[in-house]
Design an enzyme around this catalytic site. Structure first.
Site, PDB file in Angstrom:
ATOM      1  N   GLU A 218       0.873  -1.169   0.000  1.00  0.00           N
ATOM      2  CA  GLU A 218       0.000   0.000   0.000  1.00  0.00           C
ATOM      3  C   GLU A 218       0.915   1.225   0.000  1.00  0.00           C
ATOM      4  O   GLU A 218       1.528   1.546   1.019  1.00  0.00           O
ATOM      5  CB  GLU A 218      -0.912   0.002   1.227  1.00  0.00           C
ATOM      6  CG  GLU A 218      -1.952  -1.101   1.187  1.00  0.00           C
ATOM      7  CD  GLU A 218      -2.887  -1.062   2.373  1.00  0.00           C
ATOM      8  OE1 GLU A 218      -2.748  -0.159   3.221  1.00  0.00           O
ATOM      9  OE2 GLU A 218      -3.747  -1.943   2.466  1.00  0.00           O
ATOM     10  N   CYS A 252      -2.598   8.977   3.144  1.00  0.00           N
ATOM     11  CA  CYS A 252      -2.108   8.483   1.855  1.00  0.00           C
ATOM     12  C   CYS A 252      -3.101   8.709   0.723  1.00  0.00           C
ATOM     13  O   CYS A 252      -2.699   8.830  -0.441  1.00  0.00           O
ATOM     14  CB  CYS A 252      -1.739   7.007   1.954  1.00  0.00           C
ATOM     15  SG  CYS A 252      -3.110   5.926   2.413  1.00  0.00           S
TER      16      CYS A 252
END
Length: 473
Positions: A218, A252
């Site tokens: 990720e 993010c």
């Protein structure tokens, strides 16, 4: 508070050895036992709610309410969802046969991958380790969890909670920095889940490749926001302010930069400033709801990027104030003069929002497609054709229309990147499957074994059968 210490090399080796020995037993844990462990984890988290809030405030200056919904609720929601669905996810799934396999039994059985390593970042230091830990435990794996060394206070609470729920032979927390992470990556795991930057993700993938170990990455990237002239500008600006400056931009999937129809320039900037004042007041450093940068290193990085841009003529619309002793950077909006410097090349991961005004959609699409594929893409438009054009001509891990960041909260959608922004899928059923091996199982027909049709020596009837299969199957 006790003096901080990292896990020793001997401790790491002992965790790994014990988990390796326990893994065959762990694999046999029933769905019910796994659910009970997740239920106990849920109850311990709720009992330590105030401690978690305080730790997150010390590490990131997060308001208690923000810690509640962005960290604690996110974990509790995931734990409850997994407990509700785990029986169905773990059950064998029958698949259909064609005539070639008439009478056979074919199904897919989820089984644990085995020894797993989860490496988590500092920006959501409670949420991210635990949602992935929940998925791995639900799938029947052992777990070594390595949180970021930057979130010291949250790590302490995290380790205490995990120790109260799990035996270290099942789940263990390793604290440390580069040296400890390097030692972990040298070990032979069956799956590694990493959340962080693309640069470190490449290192993790290289190390995993030495053992042909599966990875989930990720990562991140510059997530764009497309803003069409056909949109409710007031609502849009509020959405962007919340999504961008949540956790002081250290998210993010936060909008990294905005692409705005040039006809909206004056109105957009005015609405954005108004929304910022509504959110944080005229002096954001006095707001109890605005978080802080994790450490001096990250603050210096952001400050340097901003100073470089302003020295090159980038227009400062609002913000820009930095207080190093408070780890504070004001919510900042700028209009860049060029797109080839760090501001528009690197993921910002902080409270700086570049705004670019485009003449037509093709120009905006080109700006996005000249960069790596982002983790998320946001579109604000009431024009269906505009939305379809953006989706058709871009690629991103996820897309959200007329809102931002909330897509990660949907229980039946995967969280994933693409290429530079990530590999693999997480959360909900997708997280369970990511930590599981989907084992194909075929039980031959009780009346005939198909392989007998191809028995040696090959004969004319074998040839006719193969020709028939090529023609009809």
């Amino acid at each position: 508070m006790a003096t901080r210490r990292y896990s020793t090399a001997a401790e790491i080796a002992l965790y790994y050895t014990r988990q390796t020995a326990y893994q065959p037993e762990c694999k046999q844990l029933s769905v019910q036992v796994r659910k009970e462990l997740l239920s106990k984890l849920e109850q311990v988290i709720l009992a330590r709610r105030k401690d978690i809030q305080e730790a997150l405030f010390q590490d990131l200056g997060k308001a208690a309410l923000e810690s509640d919904y962005a960290e604690i609720f996110a974990v509790i929601s995931e734990l409850r969802f997994i407990q509700k669905k785990l029986g169905r996810w773990a059950a064998p799934t029958a698949v259909a046969n064609n005539l070639l396999f008439f009478g056979a039994k074919a199904y897919i059985q989820s089984e644990p991958k085995g020894r797993t390593l989860i490496i988590s970042p500092w920006n959501y230091p409670f949420q991210l380790p635990l949602v992935h830990l929940a998925a791995s435990v639900a799938a029947g794996n052992t777990v070594i969890l390595k949180p970021s060394e930057f979130s010291e206070h949250t790590n302490r609470i995290l380790a205490e909670i995990i120790a109260e729920v799990f035996d270290p032979q099942h789940v263990a927390v390793v604290e440390g920095a580069v040296e400890e992470t390097t030692q972990l990556l040298a070990l032979r795991f069956d799956h590694i889940h990493f959340t962080g930057s693309p640069a470190v993700g490449k290192i993790v993938m290289q190390q995993a490749a030495k053992n042909l170990c599966g990875v989930t990455l990720e990562l991140g990237g510059k997530s764009p926001v497309f803003i069409d002239r056909q949109t409710d500008l007031s609502k849009t600006c509020k959405n962007i302010i919340w999504a961008k400056f949540l956790n002081a931009g250290q998210t993010c999937i936060a909008p990294d930069y905005a692409l705005v129809d040039s006809s909206l320039k004056e109105a957009f900037l005015a609405q954005l400033k108004e929304a910022l004042i509504t959110a944080f007041g005229t002096d954001p450093k006095l707001s109890k709801d605005y978080a802080r940068i994790i450490n001096g290193r990250q603050l210096t990085r952001l400050k340097t990027i901003l100073e470089e841009e302003l020295a090159q003529g980038t227009q400062l619309i609002c913000g820009g104030e930095v207080l190093e002793e408070q780890r504070y950077m004001a919510p900042t909006v700028v209009i860049p003069t060029r797109l080839d410097r760090r501001l528009m090349q690197d993921e910002l991961f902080g409270p700086i929002l570049p705004v670019i005004f485009y003449q037509d959609l093709a120009e905006a699409l080109q700006i996005v497609n000249e960069r790596e594929k982002p983790l998320s893409c946001y579109i604000f438009s009431d024009n269906k054709a505009y939305v379809e054009q953006v989706i058709k001509h871009t690629s991103a891990g996820s897309t959200c229309i007329n809102d931002a960041v909330i897509q990660i909260m949907h229980p039946n959608l995967p969280f994933a990147g693409v290429n530079n922004s990530g590999i693999g899928q997480s959360l909900g059923k997708f997280g369970f499957q990511d930590f599981s091996h989907q084992r194909a199982i075929l039980q031959s027909s009780p009346w005939v074994r198909m392989s007998s049709f191809f028995w040696f020596p090959y004969k004319e009837r074998t040839k006719k059968l193969v020709n028939l299969l090529i023609k009809w199957f």
